[in-house]
Design an enzyme around this catalytic site. Sequence first.
Site, short mmCIF file in Angstrom:
data_model
loop_
_atom_site.label_atom_id
_atom_site.label_comp_id
_atom_site.label_asym_id
_atom_site.label_seq_id
_atom_site.Cartn_x
_atom_site.Cartn_y
_atom_site.Cartn_z
CB THR A 168 -0.87 -0.31 1.40
OG1 THR A 168 -1.76 -1.26 0.94
CG2 THR A 168 -1.05 1.15 1.40
CB VAL A 169 2.86 3.02 2.72
CG1 VAL A 169 3.97 4.42 2.79
CG2 VAL A 169 1.86 2.54 3.66
CE LYS A 176 1.82 1.87 12.53
NZ LYS A 176 1.15 2.61 11.17
CB ILE A 198 -1.78 14.77 10.54
CG1 ILE A 198 -3.19 14.46 10.36
CG2 ILE A 198 -1.30 15.67 11.94
CD1 ILE A 198 -3.79 13.54 11.78
CD GLU A 203 0.00 -1.45 10.60
OE1 GLU A 203 1.03 -1.83 10.45
OE2 GLU A 203 -0.94 -0.26 10.51
CG ASP A 241 -1.01 1.22 14.47
OD1 ASP A 241 0.07 0.90 13.95
OD2 ASP A 241 -2.09 2.42 14.41
CE LYS A 282 0.18 5.06 13.45
NZ LYS A 282 -1.64 5.05 12.94
#
Length: 439
Positions: free
Chosen positions: A21-22, A114, A145, A199, A210, A214
């Site tokens: 995805t990323v 993370k 963000i 995830e 998760d 963060k």
Amino acid sequence: MAIETYRPLPPLRLGLAGFGTVGGGLSRLLEENREELLARCGREISIRAILVRDPAKARPCPFPDGARICTKPDDFAGDEEVDVLVELLGGVELPGRLIRAALEAGRPVVTANKALLAEAGDDLFRLAAHKGLHLGYEAGVCGSIPIIQALREGLAANRHLTVSGILNGTSNYILSAMTNDGISFSQALKQAQELGFAEADPALDIQGLDAAHKLALIIRLAWGVRYPFVELPVEGIVGVTPEDIGFAREFGYSIKLLGYAALRELAAGESRLEAGVFPALVPDDYLLAKVDHAYNAVRIEGNAAGAIFLHGPGAGAMPTASAVASDLLRIAGGGRPNNTGYIRPEPSRIAILPPQEAVSSYYIRLVVPDRPGVLRVVAGAMADHQISVAQVIQKGQKDMVVPLVIMTHDTTVRAVRAALEQIRSCGILSADPVFYRVM
Ligand code: NAP
Ligand code: HSE
């Protein structure tokens, strides 16, 4: 007089570990926004090598032209033509190994991982500081963000009082879908997975871990301290039912999964950090209650800046790629690394407020027999533990049992647990009690 002329710099060549995805989103962004990136850093940013498990797999984004596709981590890590490692694999063991090897070899690193940084990041930050290298992780917290930059730079002059917000896009997507569209938990989770928000192991999302990863990174940036990850109280959204969402609405609240950290001044000069991840009832007129779908939002309150509210897409291919690329621009621009926001690479320790002493009002739902004397037992237990009741609803009797919903005034988790234990010992509970914090 010498006139400074513009000389193009050599391209910045990426070793991209992960093209899911990323990783796929980053490749698309580098292609679509090539002009914008070039104008900002004066260098082409190109993908030199890619590490995946299965090169033959169908992908929404094709591999970029000219990239070397690897399936063996050693083959990928040994590429001398790579300037920066971009780690977008997920998991902990292999990413940790690749990041350490890249830093040892003098290569800067950008990661969205993370979990790795929250649980085992100290060594990596120390190594990056020792080598004077960038270890960028903007994409690891809240998608698009720029929360890392905000805490590390824009708000760095503040003594932070609270940092709280919606830190997990998947959980927020599920709660929003259950609240607004009446969709079931499992259907909503499936949608979040299909949209690329979750995830690889979605238990990390729905169990709150998760968000906790963060939050640990946010705490380090906001206060320069380590809150040991294993000590962070974490509760996910697995137990949140349509029934609780419905009752919360009747009281004028939405249920949101929050990451919360606050500096509590106990006495002059004595402060403790309170932190945790938990589902909470948020008043419908708060901005946080209006954050829906996979959006994230963070409210930061500093003693000088006042309260800042940052809101934006918290997950997904392009929003996360935007954050990865911001770290790459910093590296391409050649600035001095500032990974943790503090001069010393080691975070200091902080006094932690024991989680059971956290003060708040609470939503409590009990399932009890619909008969005389039950309310007296419940009210007695509340009184015995100094809990003052603000509101009560009892409705929806079925098979002679009924949900009894109580909103308390400020009290502690310790008092709520003790009162519930007393009620349980009286043998009147038909199901496990539920309680959530009210913001
Ligand atoms: P993903 O879609 O599952 O992609 C993972 C990629 O890594 C795939 O290309 C996979 O190869 C490759 N890979 C995994 N294990 C491998 C191994 N042992 N050897 C070789 N290649 C391997 O994951 P993602 O959603 O992009 O997430 C990547 C990272 O970004 C994670 O750390 C995640 O927490 C973080 N993140 C994700 C998001 C998001 O919205 N998805 C947002 C912020 C941060 P194949 O393609 O061959 O399977
Ligand atoms: N799984 C994560 C989420 C991805 O849903 O927020 C973004 O970090």
